[in-house]
Design a protein around this motif. Structure first.
Motif, PDB file in Angstrom:
ATOM      1  N   LEU A 109       2.819   7.641  19.443  1.00  0.00           N
ATOM      2  CA  LEU A 109       4.081   6.999  19.806  1.00  0.00           C
ATOM      3  C   LEU A 109       3.995   5.488  19.663  1.00  0.00           C
ATOM      4  O   LEU A 109       2.908   4.901  19.696  1.00  0.00           O
ATOM      5  CB  LEU A 109       4.469   7.350  21.248  1.00  0.00           C
ATOM      6  CG  LEU A 109       4.719   8.816  21.566  1.00  0.00           C
ATOM      7  CD1 LEU A 109       5.233   8.967  22.991  1.00  0.00           C
ATOM      8  CD2 LEU A 109       5.709   9.450  20.591  1.00  0.00           C
ATOM      9  N   ASP A 110       5.152   4.874  19.545  1.00  0.00           N
ATOM     10  CA  ASP A 110       5.236   3.426  19.415  1.00  0.00           C
ATOM     11  C   ASP A 110       5.252   2.793  20.803  1.00  0.00           C
ATOM     12  O   ASP A 110       6.238   2.190  21.237  1.00  0.00           O
ATOM     13  CB  ASP A 110       6.495   3.059  18.630  1.00  0.00           C
ATOM     14  CG  ASP A 110       6.559   1.575  18.310  1.00  0.00           C
ATOM     15  OD1 ASP A 110       5.503   0.918  18.359  1.00  0.00           O
ATOM     16  OD2 ASP A 110       7.672   1.069  18.026  1.00  0.00           O
ATOM     17  N   VAL A 111       4.151   2.973  21.511  1.00  0.00           N
ATOM     18  CA  VAL A 111       3.956   2.419  22.848  1.00  0.00           C
ATOM     19  C   VAL A 111       2.699   1.553  22.789  1.00  0.00           C
ATOM     20  O   VAL A 111       1.686   1.980  22.233  1.00  0.00           O
ATOM     21  CB  VAL A 111       3.772   3.544  23.899  1.00  0.00           C
ATOM     22  CG1 VAL A 111       3.404   2.967  25.258  1.00  0.00           C
ATOM     23  CG2 VAL A 111       5.030   4.388  24.006  1.00  0.00           C
ATOM     24  N   PRO A 112       2.724   0.327  23.340  1.00  0.00           N
ATOM     25  CA  PRO A 112       1.504  -0.494  23.329  1.00  0.00           C
ATOM     26  C   PRO A 112       0.335   0.259  23.973  1.00  0.00           C
ATOM     27  O   PRO A 112       0.470   0.815  25.064  1.00  0.00           O
ATOM     28  CB  PRO A 112       1.899  -1.723  24.157  1.00  0.00           C
ATOM     29  CG  PRO A 112       3.397  -1.813  24.026  1.00  0.00           C
ATOM     30  CD  PRO A 112       3.872  -0.386  23.955  1.00  0.00           C
ATOM     31  N   ASP A 113      -0.790   0.260  23.290  1.00  0.00           N
ATOM     32  CA  ASP A 113      -1.950   0.992  23.807  1.00  0.00           C
ATOM     33  C   ASP A 113      -2.319   0.527  25.208  1.00  0.00           C
ATOM     34  O   ASP A 113      -2.695   1.327  26.073  1.00  0.00           O
ATOM     35  CB  ASP A 113      -3.145   0.810  22.873  1.00  0.00           C
ATOM     36  CG  ASP A 113      -2.978   1.572  21.560  1.00  0.00           C
ATOM     37  OD1 ASP A 113      -1.901   2.173  21.365  1.00  0.00           O
ATOM     38  OD2 ASP A 113      -3.916   1.559  20.745  1.00  0.00           O
ATOM     39  N   SER A 114      -2.263  -0.783  25.435  1.00  0.00           N
ATOM     40  CA  SER A 114      -2.658  -1.319  26.742  1.00  0.00           C
ATOM     41  C   SER A 114      -1.773  -0.767  27.849  1.00  0.00           C
ATOM     42  O   SER A 114      -2.263  -0.454  28.952  1.00  0.00           O
ATOM     43  CB  SER A 114      -2.583  -2.843  26.731  1.00  0.00           C
ATOM     44  OG  SER A 114      -1.266  -3.286  26.395  1.00  0.00           O
ATOM     45  N   ALA A 115      -0.469  -0.613  27.570  1.00  0.00           N
ATOM     46  CA  ALA A 115       0.446  -0.067  28.578  1.00  0.00           C
ATOM     47  C   ALA A 115       0.125   1.394  28.841  1.00  0.00           C
ATOM     48  O   ALA A 115       0.126   1.852  29.996  1.00  0.00           O
ATOM     49  CB  ALA A 115       1.895  -0.221  28.114  1.00  0.00           C
ATOM     50  N   ALA A 116      -0.150   2.139  27.775  1.00  0.00           N
ATOM     51  CA  ALA A 116      -0.476   3.560  27.940  1.00  0.00           C
ATOM     52  C   ALA A 116      -1.735   3.737  28.779  1.00  0.00           C
ATOM     53  O   ALA A 116      -1.796   4.601  29.660  1.00  0.00           O
ATOM     54  CB  ALA A 116      -0.641   4.215  26.568  1.00  0.00           C
ATOM     55  N   VAL A 117      -2.744   2.897  28.534  1.00  0.00           N
ATOM     56  CA  VAL A 117      -4.004   2.997  29.284  1.00  0.00           C
ATOM     57  C   VAL A 117      -3.797   2.593  30.737  1.00  0.00           C
ATOM     58  O   VAL A 117      -4.205   3.309  31.666  1.00  0.00           O
ATOM     59  CB  VAL A 117      -5.092   2.119  28.630  1.00  0.00           C
ATOM     60  CG1 VAL A 117      -6.357   2.123  29.489  1.00  0.00           C
ATOM     61  CG2 VAL A 117      -5.411   2.607  27.222  1.00  0.00           C
ATOM     62  N   ASP A 118      -3.170   1.444  30.938  1.00  0.00           N
ATOM     63  CA  ASP A 118      -3.011   0.934  32.307  1.00  0.00           C
ATOM     64  C   ASP A 118      -2.199   1.886  33.172  1.00  0.00           C
ATOM     65  O   ASP A 118      -2.530   2.123  34.344  1.00  0.00           O
ATOM     66  CB  ASP A 118      -2.336  -0.436  32.280  1.00  0.00           C
ATOM     67  CG  ASP A 118      -3.234  -1.528  31.693  1.00  0.00           C
ATOM     68  OD1 ASP A 118      -4.451  -1.281  31.572  1.00  0.00           O
ATOM     69  OD2 ASP A 118      -2.707  -2.600  31.344  1.00  0.00           O
ATOM     70  N   LEU A 119      -1.146   2.457  32.618  1.00  0.00           N
ATOM     71  CA  LEU A 119      -0.311   3.370  33.404  1.00  0.00           C
ATOM     72  C   LEU A 119      -1.034   4.689  33.664  1.00  0.00           C
ATOM     73  O   LEU A 119      -0.852   5.302  34.721  1.00  0.00           O
ATOM     74  CB  LEU A 119       1.019   3.607  32.680  1.00  0.00           C
ATOM     75  CG  LEU A 119       1.967   2.401  32.701  1.00  0.00           C
ATOM     76  CD1 LEU A 119       3.113   2.594  31.719  1.00  0.00           C
ATOM     77  CD2 LEU A 119       2.509   2.167  34.112  1.00  0.00           C
ATOM     78  N   ALA A 120      -1.856   5.144  32.728  1.00  0.00           N
ATOM     79  CA  ALA A 120      -2.657   6.349  32.973  1.00  0.00           C
ATOM     80  C   ALA A 120      -3.659   6.109  34.106  1.00  0.00           C
ATOM     81  O   ALA A 120      -3.875   6.980  34.959  1.00  0.00           O
ATOM     82  CB  ALA A 120      -3.376   6.775  31.701  1.00  0.00           C
ATOM     83  N   VAL A 121      -4.272   4.924  34.122  1.00  0.00           N
ATOM     84  CA  VAL A 121      -5.212   4.582  35.198  1.00  0.00           C
ATOM     85  C   VAL A 121      -4.479   4.526  36.533  1.00  0.00           C
ATOM     86  O   VAL A 121      -4.959   5.054  37.550  1.00  0.00           O
ATOM     87  CB  VAL A 121      -5.910   3.247  34.886  1.00  0.00           C
ATOM     88  CG1 VAL A 121      -6.741   2.788  36.089  1.00  0.00           C
ATOM     89  CG2 VAL A 121      -6.801   3.383  33.659  1.00  0.00           C
ATOM     90  N   ASP A 122      -3.304   3.878  36.548  1.00  0.00           N
ATOM     91  CA  ASP A 122      -2.510   3.826  37.779  1.00  0.00           C
ATOM     92  C   ASP A 122      -2.137   5.230  38.244  1.00  0.00           C
ATOM     93  O   ASP A 122      -2.142   5.520  39.449  1.00  0.00           O
ATOM     94  CB  ASP A 122      -1.249   3.004  37.557  1.00  0.00           C
ATOM     95  CG  ASP A 122      -1.519   1.511  37.533  1.00  0.00           C
ATOM     96  OD1 ASP A 122      -2.635   1.107  37.926  1.00  0.00           O
ATOM     97  OD2 ASP A 122      -0.621   0.746  37.113  1.00  0.00           O
ATOM     98  N   HIS A 123      -1.800   6.086  37.294  1.00  0.00           N
ATOM     99  CA  HIS A 123      -1.459   7.469  37.648  1.00  0.00           C
ATOM    100  C   HIS A 123      -2.658   8.155  38.294  1.00  0.00           C
ATOM    101  O   HIS A 123      -2.527   8.824  39.330  1.00  0.00           O
ATOM    102  CB  HIS A 123      -1.004   8.221  36.407  1.00  0.00           C
ATOM    103  CG  HIS A 123      -0.463   9.582  36.691  1.00  0.00           C
ATOM    104  ND1 HIS A 123      -0.003  10.414  35.691  1.00  0.00           N
ATOM    105  CD2 HIS A 123      -0.322  10.283  37.843  1.00  0.00           C
ATOM    106  CE1 HIS A 123       0.410  11.547  36.239  1.00  0.00           C
ATOM    107  NE2 HIS A 123       0.214  11.493  37.535  1.00  0.00           N
ATOM    108  N   ALA A 124      -3.813   8.001  37.698  1.00  0.00           N
ATOM    109  CA  ALA A 124      -5.013   8.617  38.266  1.00  0.00           C
ATOM    110  C   ALA A 124      -5.281   8.087  39.677  1.00  0.00           C
ATOM    111  O   ALA A 124      -5.647   8.847  40.586  1.00  0.00           O
ATOM    112  CB  ALA A 124      -6.213   8.358  37.362  1.00  0.00           C
TER     113      ALA A 124
END
Length: 452
Positions: A109-124
């Motif tokens: 997807l056209d989503v910044p990698d940093s945003a995808a990672v940071d939000l996954a960490v926050d979710h965890a």
């Protein structure tokens, strides 16, 4: 990569973007673990509560994440596994879904990698079941982001993103070569097909598409909601995969005939029959689905008699001149359009649904006049729900006969007619030179005549 020690959850769940990712992981769990339909979960009126709590923009993002996560589930799983020192715990489903949601964004997807990672960490961090794995989520997804340009093509080349049960059944039916073509099409977003009431050439121009050999108008991608397209409010067309439009044509000239459309909702085939001049009775067992059918017909300014009925026990006042039975099935012919089907259905479902279809077809025969036509169809790729069922019916009943589709009857049908005179389409058919605009749903249709 080893997980850090257990910590208490501590994160603001209202962080922008986080509710959408949390909803995506929750819905992915519902599809993969509970075998729930994605369409139902993301219905804008009756969908999952976490989905309905989002605004329209975030709902669209959730749909995009889930489509990518399901379409490329095997590929994503391999890329995650390659970045782990040891497999995830057997009961770590929530963690797995968080990783798949993050990876789908990074890879497809056209989503910044940093945003995808940071939000996954926050979710965890927000979930007591996964808080101690937040460091692992960060490490795996950041490593995936760094290596994706080389790693992704290599994994895509050796996988086909199909579960073993589906691939094995396709190979048994179609062989290795055609199965590979079918599964390759499953990895592509499906184009949009429209059945138009008149002047296909004009509507192809207005919608920014082109006319298929079958008469449908195809548009590669939509720029906005279907409801905002020209012609929607006027009821000039309806969305219907071109393969789904073919079975109704097999009834031939039905002007002024009394035709039953069994298992009719949401009503695309009912609309075809009404547009062809038939007196249509549309049945379904679901009142809600019939309401949707009625709403669709109203928009299209077409009419039909609507009956809430179970075909297996329905006793209409008079038999019909012709019947179309588009029976409930495993829907494996629509995986390209609905990638959740690969993960919500199983071999057991195929066999069970084949039995349901046989019972419905037996009942439908009793509802047609002697000499009348019956078209049986479904959107399964599996011969158990198509070719094998039709052959068994013809061998076991003497009150019906095959009414084969002839090559000169419908010129568009020639590539899809089997030696038995049945119709068979697959996603690998209708090659238009560009995979993005090629293909169609997998469909089976057989035509019978009740003997006099």
């Amino acid at each position: 990569m080893n997980a850090p020690r257990k910590n208490k959850p501590h994160v603001n769940t209202e962080t922008p973007g986080l509710p959408a990712r949390m909803a995506a992981a929750r819905l992915l769990a519902a599809v993969v673990d509970a075998h729930t339909s994605l369409d139902g979960l993301t219905d804008h009126d009756h969908g999952h509560r976490q989905f309905l709590a989002l605004d329209l923009r975030d709902r669209a993002l959730v749909r995009a994440i889930l489509n990518a996560a399901l379409r490329f589930r095997v590929t994503i799983g391999e890329l995650i596994a390659a970045r782990l020192d040891r497999p995830l715990p057997a009961n770590a489903n929530t963690l797995q879904h968080i990783l798949h949601v993050g990876a789908a964004q990074i890879l497809f997807l056209d989503v910044p990698d940093s945003a995808a990672v940071d939000l996954a960490v926050d979710h965890a961090k927000s979930d007591p079941r996964t808080v101690r794995f937040a460091g692992l989520v960060n490490a795996v997804l950041r490593e995936m982001s760094r290596r994706k340009e080389r790693a992704l093509p290599a994994v895509l080349a050796r996988t086909d993103d199909a579960p073993d049960w589906l691939r094995n059944r396709l190979v048994s039916a179609y062989g290795e070569t055609k199965t590979s073509k079918i599964l390759a099409m499953h990895r592509l977003e499906a184009p949009f097909d429209f059945t138009v009431k008149s002047d296909a050439e004009a509507w192809a121009q207005k919608l920014g598409g082109f006319i298929l050999p079958t008469g449908s108008v195809r548009v590669e991608k939509l720029t906005g909601p279907v409801t905002e397209l020209p012609g929607f409010d006027e009821g000039a067309w309806w969305v219907q995969d071109t393969a789904a439009s073919l079975p109704a044509h097999l009834l031939g000239n039905i002007a002024d005939l009394h035709v039953a459309d069994l298992c009719a909702a949401p009503g695309g085939k009912t609309a075809q029959l009404a547009l062809a001049g038939a007196h249509v009775t549309a049945t379904d067992t679901s009142r809600n689905r019939l309401r949707r059918l009625e709403s669709n017909l109203n928009r299209l300014k077409l009419t039909a008699t609507i009956a809430e009925a179970d075909v297996s026990s329905w006793k209409p006042a008079e038999p019909f001149d012709a019947i179309l039975l588009d029976a409930p099935c495993s829907s494996t012919g629509t995986v390209r359009r609905h990638p959740d089907i690969s993960w919500t259905k199983s071999e057991a479902d195929v066999e069970k649904l084949a039995g349901v279809q046989r019972r419905l077809l037996e009942a439908a025969i009793e509802l047609v006049k002697p000499g009348g036509r019956i078209v049986f169809s479904n959107c399964s790729l599996d011969p158990a729900e198509g070719e094998q069922l039709a052959a068994a019916l013809l061998s076991e009943r003497t009150d019906i006969e095959s009414d084969p589709v002839l090559a000169d009857e419908f010129p568009w049908a020639v590539p899809f007619v089997t030696p038995e005179g049945w119709l068979r389409t697959t996603p690998a058919d209708l090659d238009l030179g560009n995979p993005a605009i090629s293909g169609m749903d997998g469909f089976f249709a057989a035509r019978f005549k009740r003997r006099t």
